[in-house]
Design an enzyme around this catalytic site. Structure first.
Site, PDB file in Angstrom:
ATOM      1  N   GLY A  46     -15.783 -24.671  -7.809  1.00  0.00           N
ATOM      2  CA  GLY A  46     -14.958 -24.529  -9.013  1.00  0.00           C
ATOM      3  C   GLY A  46     -13.626 -23.875  -8.671  1.00  0.00           C
TER       4      GLY A  46
ATOM      5  N   GLY B 186     -20.616 -19.999 -13.279  1.00  0.00           N
ATOM      6  CA  GLY B 186     -20.676 -19.680 -14.712  1.00  0.00           C
ATOM      7  C   GLY B 186     -20.103 -20.801 -15.543  1.00  0.00           C
TER       8      GLY B 186
ATOM      9  N   ASP C 216     -17.986 -22.282 -25.908  1.00  0.00           N
ATOM     10  CA  ASP C 216     -17.363 -21.439 -26.926  1.00  0.00           C
ATOM     11  C   ASP C 216     -17.577 -21.991 -28.336  1.00  0.00           C
ATOM     12  OD1 ASP C 216     -16.428 -20.019 -24.768  1.00  0.00           O
ATOM     13  OD2 ASP C 216     -14.316 -20.557 -25.039  1.00  0.00           O
TER      14      ASP C 216
ATOM     15  N   GLN D  70     -14.811 -11.409 -27.259  1.00  0.00           N
ATOM     16  CA  GLN D  70     -13.799 -12.446 -27.514  1.00  0.00           C
ATOM     17  C   GLN D  70     -14.272 -13.331 -28.652  1.00  0.00           C
ATOM     18  OE1 GLN D  70     -10.682 -13.304 -26.551  1.00  0.00           O
ATOM     19  NE2 GLN D  70     -10.867 -15.092 -27.864  1.00  0.00           N
TER      20      GLN D  70
ATOM     21  N   GLY E 139     -15.336 -16.283 -30.537  1.00  0.00           N
ATOM     22  CA  GLY E 139     -15.844 -17.574 -30.057  1.00  0.00           C
ATOM     23  C   GLY E 139     -16.657 -17.490 -28.782  1.00  0.00           C
ATOM     24  N   GLN E 140     -16.925 -16.271 -28.281  1.00  0.00           N
ATOM     25  CA  GLN E 140     -17.638 -16.164 -26.995  1.00  0.00           C
ATOM     26  C   GLN E 140     -18.798 -15.163 -27.042  1.00  0.00           C
ATOM     27  OE1 GLN E 140     -14.628 -15.604 -23.792  1.00  0.00           O
ATOM     28  NE2 GLN E 140     -15.373 -17.625 -23.184  1.00  0.00           N
TER      29      GLN E 140
ATOM     30  N   TYR F  17     -21.080 -15.944 -24.044  1.00  0.00           N
ATOM     31  CA  TYR F  17     -20.449 -15.655 -22.746  1.00  0.00           C
ATOM     32  C   TYR F  17     -20.220 -14.143 -22.575  1.00  0.00           C
ATOM     33  CZ  TYR F  17     -16.808 -16.281 -19.087  1.00  0.00           C
ATOM     34  OH  TYR F  17     -16.053 -16.250 -17.948  1.00  0.00           O
TER      35      TYR F  17
ATOM     36  N   PRO G  83     -12.538 -10.585 -13.915  1.00  0.00           N
ATOM     37  CA  PRO G  83     -11.210 -11.194 -14.022  1.00  0.00           C
ATOM     38  C   PRO G  83     -10.831 -11.437 -15.477  1.00  0.00           C
ATOM     39  CG  PRO G  83     -12.701 -12.504 -12.614  1.00  0.00           C
ATOM     40  CD  PRO G  83     -13.532 -11.526 -13.388  1.00  0.00           C
ATOM     41  N   GLY G  84      -9.538 -11.543 -15.688  1.00  0.00           N
ATOM     42  CA  GLY G  84      -9.035 -11.964 -16.994  1.00  0.00           C
ATOM     43  C   GLY G  84      -8.860 -13.464 -17.012  1.00  0.00           C
TER      44      GLY G  84
END
Ligand code: CAA
Length: 247
Positions: free
Chosen positions: A13, A90, A94, A147, A149-150, A153, A183-184
C-alpha cells in the site's frame, strides 16, 4: 547497523511501499504481506526488482489468526527469524454510526485491530530467543482524537495503542520494544479517495502545517524506531501529523 529481517504487513500500500524503500535504504532484508485478494503481487515484485530491491512477499489475511500463524511460520522457515515487525495493514469503511452497518464495524475491527495481535503473537518467541526485537504498530491521529464518520476506524486505532502499552510492559526486560506511530493525513490512496470537499473544507484547514504528510516522512520515523539508537523508546505513541493532534 546489522542487517535485520523486517516484516511489513500491507507492504504494497501507499505507506507500506514507502516503508519498504526506507528499510531497504537502511540495508535490511524485507518481507511484506499482501492481502490474498491482491492480484498485483508479481508485478509489484518485478517493479521493485528492477529498482534493485529483492523483496519477499507472502499472502496473508491479517484478520485471521490461523492464517497469520501459518504465514509467519513459513517466513521464519524460508527467510529467517523476524527481527522487526511493522503492523501497517489497515482499511477504512467510513460512515456515520447511524449509517454504519455491523459488517463495516466488524471488517475494520478485525482488519485494523485483531491483525495486530494475529501478527505479533507468532513473531514474539523468535525475538525473545534473540533478546532483540522491534514491534511498530501503525495507528492514526484519528485514534487519538476521533473523527466524524470513523467510529470503527478510530476505535480500532485507539485500541492498538492499548495493546502497544501492555505488550511494551511485558517485553521491557527482554530487549524487545513496542511502539505506536500515529500518522495524520498522508498523501496516499486512503486519503485521496476521501470525498474531496470533506478533505478540503473539514480536514486541511485543521492541519497547522497546511499540507498532507508524505509517506516517506513516516517511514523515516519507523526506521529510526527500529534502530539500536531507539532502544530507550518503548510504549510510546509517536504523533506525526503536521500538528493536527492538537485540534
Ligand atoms: N466534521 C463535521 N461535520 C462533518 C464532517 C466532519 N469531518 N464530515 C461530514 N460532516 C457533516 C457534513 O457537513 C454534513 O452536514 P450537513 O448535513 O449539515 O451538510 C453531514 O455531516 C453529512 O455529510 P456527508 O454528506 O458527507 O454524509 P455522508 O453520510 O455521505 O458521508 C462521511 C459522511 C462518510 C463521514 C464522509 O463525510 C466522509 O467520508 N468523511 C471523511 C472521513 C475521514 O476523515 N476519513 C479519513 C480517511 S483517511 C484515514 O483514515 C487515514 C488516517 O488515518 C488519517
Amino acid at each position: 547497523m546489522p542487517q535485520r529481517i523486517v516484516l511489513i504487513t500491507g507492504g504494497m500500500g501507499g505507506l507500506g511501499e514507502a516503508m519498504v524503500a526506507r528499510f531497504h535504504q537502511a540495508n535490511h532484508r524485507i518481507v511484506v504481506t499482501a492481502s490474498p485478494a491482491n492480484r498485483d503481487i508479481s508485478d509489484w515484485l518485478d517493479k521493485h526488482r528492477r529498482m534493485g530491491m529483492d523483496i519477499a512477499a507472502y499472502p496473508a489475511d491479517v484478520s485471521d489468526y490461523d492464517n497469520c500463524l501459518a504465514c509467519v511460520q513459513r517466513i521464519q522457515a524460508e527467510v529467517g527469524t523476524v527481527d522487526i515487525l511493522v503492523n501497517n495493514a489497515g482499511i477504512t469503511k467510513d460512515a456515520s454510526v447511524r449509517k454504519m452497518t455491523h459488517a463495516d464495524w466488524d471488517r475494520v475491527l478485525r482488519t485494523d485491530l485483531d491483525s495486530v495481535f494475529n501478527m505479533t503473537k507468532p513473531v514474539l518467541e523468535g525475538m525473545l530467543a534473540k533478546r532483540w526485537g522491534r514491534i511498530i504498530n501503525i495507528s492514526s491521529v484519528n485514534g487519538q482524537r476521533g473523527q466524524f464518520g470513523q467510529a470503527n476506524y478510530a476505535a480500532a486505532k485507539a485500541g492498538i495503542h492499548g495493546f502497544t502499552m501492555s505488550l511494551a510492559l511485558e517485553m521491557a526486560t527482554h530487549g524487545v520494544t513496542v511502539n505506536t506511530i500515529s500518522p495524520g493525513y498522508l498523501a496516499t490512496r486512503m486519503v485521496t479517495s476521501m470525498p474531496p470537499n470533506v478533505l478540503e473544507t473539514k480536514v486541511l484547514p485543521l492541519i497547522p502545517l497546511r499540507r498532507l504528510g508524505r509517506p516517506e516522512e513516516v517511514a523515516a520515523l519507523a526506521v529510526f524506531i527500529a534502530s539500536d539508537d531507539a532502544a530507550y523508546i518503548t510504549g510510546a505513541n509517536l504523533a506525526i501529523n503536521g500538528g493536527l493532534h492538537m485540534h
